[in-house]
Design an enzyme around this catalytic site. Structure first.
Site, PDB file in Angstrom:
ATOM      1  N   LYS A  79    -102.955  36.963  42.207  1.00  0.00           N
ATOM      2  CA  LYS A  79    -103.278  38.324  42.671  1.00  0.00           C
ATOM      3  C   LYS A  79    -103.816  38.264  44.101  1.00  0.00           C
ATOM      4  CE  LYS A  79    -106.190  42.209  41.063  1.00  0.00           C
ATOM      5  NZ  LYS A  79    -107.098  42.656  39.998  1.00  0.00           N
ATOM      6  N   SER A 154    -105.978  46.856  37.648  1.00  0.00           N
ATOM      7  CA  SER A 154    -105.469  46.670  38.985  1.00  0.00           C
ATOM      8  C   SER A 154    -104.549  45.460  39.146  1.00  0.00           C
ATOM      9  CB  SER A 154    -106.641  46.530  39.960  1.00  0.00           C
ATOM     10  OG  SER A 154    -107.421  45.396  39.644  1.00  0.00           O
ATOM     11  N   SER A 178    -108.907  45.070  34.327  1.00  0.00           N
ATOM     12  CA  SER A 178    -107.734  44.864  35.191  1.00  0.00           C
ATOM     13  C   SER A 178    -106.807  43.722  34.821  1.00  0.00           C
ATOM     14  CB  SER A 178    -108.184  44.682  36.635  1.00  0.00           C
ATOM     15  OG  SER A 178    -108.509  45.924  37.169  1.00  0.00           O
TER      16      SER A 178
HETATM   17  N1  GLN Z   1    -109.757  50.396  36.254  1.00  0.00           N
HETATM   18  C1  GLN Z   1    -111.049  49.863  36.509  1.00  0.00           C
HETATM   19  C2  GLN Z   1    -111.556  50.334  37.844  1.00  0.00           C
HETATM   20  O1  GLN Z   1    -110.866  51.038  38.481  1.00  0.00           O
HETATM   21  C3  GLN Z   1    -110.996  48.374  36.401  1.00  0.00           C
HETATM   22  C4  GLN Z   1    -110.721  47.662  37.650  1.00  0.00           C
HETATM   23  C5  GLN Z   1    -110.775  46.170  37.534  1.00  0.00           C
HETATM   24  O2  GLN Z   1    -110.993  45.610  36.470  1.00  0.00           O
HETATM   25  N2  GLN Z   1    -110.653  45.510  38.688  1.00  0.00           N
HETATM   26  O3  GLN Z   1    -112.638  50.021  38.244  1.00  0.00           O
END
Ligand code: GLN
Length: 492
Positions: A79, A154, A178
């Site tokens: 990532k 994400s 994420s």
């Molecule tokens: N969807 C969550 C957020 O927007 C999780 C993001 C993540 O785990 N990086 O914060």
């Protein structure tokens, strides 16, 4: 090399060991597949030359009889919020479009040392903020199961790349879901390790008390293999834990007879799609057939988790992101004086969701609101952690729950409604707040053929049990073997 793109890491490792193919051939095959699937938006950069170089090195290492690991010569993706000292690390942000890190994250360094080949960096929501990958400054990732739908976020690029077989496995990061949510949306297996398991050195910080790097792959045994390599204490991250790392790959076989699996009643709520609920119940039935004992448990403070998360996370993010000012980090805007340089660089560099989080975070930390929001959220966090502790202390060994309330939604469906986007995280954020390990694995498809994910939550530092349960489940089910019927298979 037909079917090689379908092989898991263990099979690839065995093939390399037996000289059935070389790492260079394998790498070239994945690079070609990536080139044919650009429309999915999985990768932000592809390292054609460097990957071939790494593959040749791995082949030479093997040919010379040097020490190798199961991962030597195996291609992976990472990532684009995890730094490498070559290429760019954009974090999905215009602000860092040209950012080149002088150092490499410990997790990536450990993979490279083991001899893996890094194919490229995968797409993500800007700085990890999002649940659909639509917050990437470089365009969204499309779900390979239905390209009109989101891949999740994400770590959507990593999940979609594994699902479309554009890499055999990848690294993601999980602050509030994420790794698990995009894994569920794309029919991939992904692990969010216990907080402290993986060094955060070289991971661009989003919310430091929750961020963790973890593996995403075709199955639990592949995640175990990667975990074994990247887990463990690192002196460059003082929050990394000294706990011993089991040799997961040799401990997978386990009879789960008598294992107590708790099902939290609070997760079976109105927002949960009935098709997901029934897939989860079927999954629990499979585990019962394997001898596990299924019990209902209660995690009474679940309802506070999303609200607490969306106070704590923006608070930490607003502080972490202050380094992006056009001077220390980030693209510098043209301006006459220092204050307008900061303001202009940040206004031009950050996307709308990042700005929203910085505003919320600054607000909840400000004098007068700190007690009302931030302190209260921290109290809720403690209660959520205690709920899990109580369930694990005497009643159960593992908790099983849905990963997401719905299957992948349409691109654009939630972009104008941040609250409904945040509510997608109701089943994943409690685990991050409590610092526990959790694995999402495929357990079904809805009537339109979209994947459904099943979440297993463990005691702190007990990733081993999660791998064992997931591996036992994947030995008797074939959900994880299903691949999307898109154009993605035109080239093999
Ligand atoms: N969807 C969550 C957020 O927007 C999780 C993001 C993540 O785990 N990086 O914060």
């Amino acid at each position: 090399m037909a079917e090689l793109w379908q092989s898991d890491l263990w099979e690839l490792s065995e093939g390399l060991e037996k000289r059935e193919f070389s790492s260079k051939e394998l790498t070239q095959m994945f690079l070609e597949r990536i080139a044919h699937q650009e429309h999915l938006g999985c990768y932000l950069s592809v390292f054609e030359e460097k990957a071939i170089e790494q593959a040749e090195k791995a082949d030479a290492r093997r040919a010379a009889g040097d020490e190798v690991t199961k991962l030597t010569g195996v291609p992976l993706a990472i990532k684009d919020i995890i730094t490498l000292n070559y290429g760019t690390t954009t974090c999905g942000s215009r602000f860092l479009e040209d950012y080149r890190s002088p150092f490499t994250a410990t997790a990536a360094q450990r993979l490279l040392k083991a001899g893996t080949v890094i194919l490229g960096k995968t797409n993500l929501d800007e700085f990890g903020m999002g649940s659909s990958n639509e917050n990437s400054a470089f365009g969204p990732v499309k779900n390979p199961w239905d390209t009109s739908r989101v891949a999740g976020g994400s770590s959507g690029g990593s999940a979609a790349a594994v699902a479309a077989r554009l890499c055999p496995a990848a690294l993601g990061t999980d602050t509030g879901g994420s790794i698990r949510q995009p894994s569920a949306f794309c029919n991939v297996t992904g692990l969010k390790p216990s907080y402290g398991r993986v060094s955060r050195y070289g991971l661009v910080a989003f919310a430091s008390s929750l961020d963790q790097i973890g593996p995403m792959g075709k199955n639990a045994r592949d995640c175990a293999l990667i975990s074994e390599c990247i887990f463990g204490r690192d002196i460059r991250d003082s929050t990394s834990a000294p706990n011993e790392v089991p040799l997961f790959s040799s401990l997978l076989e386990r009879d789960i007879k008598g294992l107590r699996i708790g099902v939290p009643k609070e997760y079976f709520r109105e927002e949960l799609s009935s098709e997901i609920a029934s897939a989860i119940h079927k999954g629990l039935g499979e585990l019962e057939k394997l001898g596990a004992e299924i019990k209902e448990v209660s995690l009474p403070h679940t309802d506070f988790a999303t609200a607490a998360y969306y106070v704590i996370v923006p608070a930490e993010a607003s502080s972490n992101l202050s380094r992006f000012d056009g001077i220390r980090y980030g693209k510098r805007a043209d301006a006459q004086d220092l204050i307008s340089l900061y303001a202009k660089s940040r206004s031009e560099g950050f996307g709308p969701e990042v700005k929203r989080r910085i505003l919320i975070g600054t607000f909840v930390l400000s004098a007068g609101y700190y007690d009302a929001y931030y302190v209260k959220a921290q109290r809720a966090r403690a209660l959520i952690a205690r709920d899990f502790e109580e369930a694990f202390s005497e009643k159960v060994d593992v908790i099983a729950a849905p990963t997401t309330p719905t299957t992948p939604f349409l691109l654009g469906e939630k972009t104008h409604d941040p609250i409904s986007m945040y509510l997608n995280d109701i089943f994943t954020v409690p685990v991050n707040l409590a610092g526990l390990p959790s694995l999402s694995l495929p357990c079904g498809q809805n009537s339109s053929g979209l994947p459904i994910g099943f979440q297993l939550i463990g005691r702190a530092f007990d990733e081993l049990t999660l791998f064992q349960v997931a591996d036992a489940f994947q030995k008797t089910t074939d959900w994880h073997l299903r691949t999307p019927e898109t154009k993605t298979h035109s080239k093999d």
